[in-house]
Design a protein around this motif. Structure first.
Motif, mmCIF file in Angstrom:
data_model
loop_
_atom_site.group_PDB
_atom_site.id
_atom_site.type_symbol
_atom_site.label_atom_id
_atom_site.label_comp_id
_atom_site.label_asym_id
_atom_site.label_seq_id
_atom_site.Cartn_x
_atom_site.Cartn_y
_atom_site.Cartn_z
ATOM 1 N N LEU A 35 28.164 14.215 51.029
ATOM 2 C CA LEU A 35 28.606 14.604 49.694
ATOM 3 C C LEU A 35 27.588 14.203 48.634
ATOM 4 C CD1 LEU A 35 31.103 16.107 48.700
ATOM 5 C CD2 LEU A 35 32.149 13.904 48.145
ATOM 6 N N THR A 36 26.940 13.057 48.812
ATOM 7 C CA THR A 36 25.936 12.604 47.847
ATOM 8 C C THR A 36 24.665 13.451 47.888
ATOM 9 O OG1 THR A 36 25.310 10.954 49.501
ATOM 10 C CG2 THR A 36 26.640 10.189 47.634
ATOM 11 N N MET A 37 24.526 14.299 48.907
ATOM 12 C CA MET A 37 23.333 15.135 49.024
ATOM 13 C C MET A 37 23.590 16.586 48.637
ATOM 14 S SD MET A 37 21.362 13.719 52.412
ATOM 15 C CE MET A 37 19.807 14.346 51.767
ATOM 16 N N ILE A 38 24.809 16.889 48.254
ATOM 17 C CA ILE A 38 25.156 18.260 47.865
ATOM 18 C C ILE A 38 25.109 18.353 46.337
ATOM 19 C CG2 ILE A 38 26.942 20.038 47.916
ATOM 20 C CD1 ILE A 38 27.972 18.750 50.506
ATOM 21 N N PRO A 39 24.167 19.130 45.779
ATOM 22 C CA PRO A 39 24.031 19.184 44.320
ATOM 23 C C PRO A 39 25.328 19.551 43.613
ATOM 24 C CG PRO A 39 22.152 20.232 45.364
ATOM 25 C CD PRO A 39 23.140 19.945 46.458
ATOM 26 N N ASP A 40 25.993 20.602 44.067
ATOM 27 C CA ASP A 40 27.255 21.027 43.459
ATOM 28 C C ASP A 40 28.403 20.489 44.302
ATOM 29 O OD1 ASP A 40 29.236 22.191 41.997
ATOM 30 O OD2 ASP A 40 28.518 24.252 42.207
ATOM 31 N N TRP A 41 28.564 19.166 44.286
ATOM 32 C CA TRP A 41 29.578 18.562 45.148
ATOM 33 C C TRP A 41 30.989 18.949 44.711
ATOM 34 C CZ3 TRP A 41 33.199 15.253 43.103
ATOM 35 C CH2 TRP A 41 32.910 14.643 41.875
ATOM 36 N N PHE A 42 31.165 19.274 43.426
ATOM 37 C CA PHE A 42 32.463 19.772 42.971
ATOM 38 C C PHE A 42 32.850 21.012 43.772
ATOM 39 C CE2 PHE A 42 31.189 17.492 39.100
ATOM 40 C CZ PHE A 42 32.358 16.793 38.817
ATOM 41 N N ALA A 43 31.890 21.944 43.914
ATOM 42 C CA ALA A 43 32.151 23.187 44.631
ATOM 43 C C ALA A 43 32.422 22.918 46.108
ATOM 44 C CB ALA A 43 30.976 24.154 44.470
ATOM 45 N N ALA A 44 31.721 21.947 46.684
ATOM 46 C CA ALA A 44 31.947 21.604 48.088
ATOM 47 C C ALA A 44 33.352 21.063 48.302
ATOM 48 C CB ALA A 44 30.909 20.580 48.552
ATOM 49 N N MET A 45 33.808 20.213 47.373
ATOM 50 C CA MET A 45 35.153 19.659 47.485
ATOM 51 C C MET A 45 36.212 20.736 47.252
ATOM 52 S SD MET A 45 34.726 16.639 48.414
ATOM 53 C CE MET A 45 36.467 16.288 48.343
ATOM 54 N N GLU A 46 35.955 21.615 46.300
ATOM 55 C CA GLU A 46 36.897 22.701 46.040
ATOM 56 C C GLU A 46 36.974 23.659 47.231
ATOM 57 O OE1 GLU A 46 35.290 24.187 42.430
ATOM 58 O OE2 GLU A 46 36.318 22.714 41.162
ATOM 59 N N ASN A 47 35.834 23.856 47.894
ATOM 60 C CA ASN A 47 35.839 24.709 49.082
ATOM 61 C C ASN A 47 36.630 24.057 50.213
ATOM 62 O OD1 ASN A 47 35.017 27.054 50.595
ATOM 63 N ND2 ASN A 47 33.554 25.743 51.677
ATOM 64 N N ALA A 48 36.461 22.746 50.366
ATOM 65 C CA ALA A 48 37.237 22.026 51.378
ATOM 66 C C ALA A 48 38.728 22.135 51.090
ATOM 67 C CB ALA A 48 36.815 20.555 51.418
ATOM 68 N N LEU A 49 39.086 22.010 49.816
ATOM 69 C CA LEU A 49 40.483 22.131 49.417
ATOM 70 C C LEU A 49 40.999 23.538 49.713
ATOM 71 C CD1 LEU A 49 42.822 20.636 47.996
ATOM 72 C CD2 LEU A 49 41.964 21.528 45.828
ATOM 73 N N ARG A 50 40.139 24.534 49.523
ATOM 74 C CA ARG A 50 40.524 25.935 49.751
ATOM 75 C C ARG A 50 40.798 26.214 51.219
ATOM 76 N NH1 ARG A 50 37.885 30.435 51.502
ATOM 77 N NH2 ARG A 50 35.893 29.311 51.637
ATOM 78 N N ILE A 51 39.919 25.738 52.111
ATOM 79 C CA ILE A 51 40.055 26.107 53.521
ATOM 80 C C ILE A 51 41.050 25.216 54.274
ATOM 81 C CG2 ILE A 51 37.726 27.065 53.601
ATOM 82 C CD1 ILE A 51 36.819 24.594 55.128
ATOM 83 N N LEU A 52 41.372 24.054 53.728
ATOM 84 C CA LEU A 52 42.321 23.180 54.404
ATOM 85 C C LEU A 52 43.728 23.775 54.386
ATOM 86 C CD1 LEU A 52 41.397 19.519 53.357
ATOM 87 C CD2 LEU A 52 41.608 20.385 55.697
ATOM 88 N N LYS A 53 44.411 23.696 55.506
ATOM 89 C CA LYS A 53 45.809 24.101 55.565
ATOM 90 C C LYS A 53 46.653 23.126 54.746
ATOM 91 C CE LYS A 53 47.461 24.790 59.662
ATOM 92 N NZ LYS A 53 47.742 24.613 61.114
ATOM 93 N N PRO A 54 47.803 23.571 54.239
ATOM 94 C CA PRO A 54 48.743 22.619 53.618
ATOM 95 C C PRO A 54 49.051 21.493 54.600
ATOM 96 C CG PRO A 54 49.433 24.868 53.178
ATOM 97 C CD PRO A 54 48.301 24.956 54.173
ATOM 98 N N GLY A 55 48.911 20.275 54.144
ATOM 99 C CA GLY A 55 49.095 19.139 55.035
ATOM 100 C C GLY A 55 47.837 18.752 55.784
#
Length: 262
Positions: free
Chosen positions: A139-159
């Motif tokens: 995460l510290t190496m991803i320039p747009d870490w906000f977008a990386a976290m938002e993408n993780a939130l998007r693809i994760l199933k509920p729960g």
């Protein structure tokens, strides 16, 4: 691996300029010359990875995505659990690291583990979802870490579960219950790591705690090879994506209770 390998890695970490117009080019430029020696040195530098993986329950017949997974060393730690899952993805932009990962997976004979050259801010599993997403010192190496976290939130199933272990520095005035680092720690480490395009942030932890329900959280410090006396802060976080149906059910119960209150 010995002193020569360490010196090679240290040269890339401390002396070799990182060049490239895109993030992918910079990643490959940084890791290309140290891919083979990467795992041995990082094992001593990057602490808490084993602990993170032990904190996460194996999703039976599920999908696990390791963002910025490089050589696949994190997945190798899951060796006894691989067969329980439907599919595992190791996502990275450094092709030289992924070559090491592919060789490792082939030697293990894992048919449900795949190395993918892709951007963590955009990657979507073939299944369209993930049960677990992990970031291990990526995460510290991803320039747009906000977008990386938002993408993780998007693809994760509920729960679904997110797990992160990484370097960090605290905010000057952190939230209650979180540690406050001194001026030297907050100032020195971001400057030290910036030359390698690694950016310890005071905002990762607050973001994670706001968007995921914390299950495990620990703040620690580790030694840095060949740098005596100094200790670098890192954290281990495991959180869960809220299930909308449970949230709605909870809201409904609260409303009913309020309506029944005289």
């Amino acid at each position: 691996m010995g002193l020569f390998s360490d010196l090679k890695v240290l040269y890339h970490l401390a002396l070799k300029p990182v060049r490239g117009k895109s993030h992918a080019e910079r990643m490959e430029n940084f890791y290309g010359g140290q891919a083979e020696a990467y795992d041995d040195f990082r094992k001593r530098l990057l602490k808490g990875r084993e602990d993170l993986l032990e904190m996460i329950e194996t999703p039976q017949d599920g999908v696990w995505v390791d963002m910025g997974g490089g050589t696949g060393s994190n997945i190798a730690l899951l060796e006894d659990r691989i067969e329980q899952m439907k599919q595992v993805y190791v996502v990275d932009l450094a092709s030289s690291l992924l070559e090491v990962a592919e060789k490792r997976f082939d030697e293990k004979g894992w048919k449900n583990v795949k190395a993918v050259e892709a951007d963590a801010t955009q990657f979507t599993p073939d299944e369209g979802y993930a049960d677990v997403v992990t970031f291990s010192y990526s995460l510290t190496m991803i320039p747009d870490w906000f977008a990386a976290m938002e993408n993780a939130l998007r693809i994760l199933k509920p729960g679904g579960v997110i797990g992160v272990v990484d370097f960090f520095v605290s905010r000057k005035y952190p939230a209650e219950g979180l540690k406050r680092h001194g001026w030297f720690t907050r100032s020195f480490w971001p400057v030290w790591f910036a030359g390698d395009n690694v950016f310890p942030s005071p905002d990762h932890v607050p973001f994670l705690r706001r968007h995921f329900e914390p299950q495990e959280y620990e703040e620690r410090k580790c030694k840095i090879p060949y740098i005596p006396f100094l200790r670098m802060p890192y954290y281990v976080f495991v959180g869960q994506k809220a299930d909308p149906s449970q949230v709605e059910a909870s809201d409904g119960e609260d409303s009913a209770n309020q309506a029944a209150t005289p």
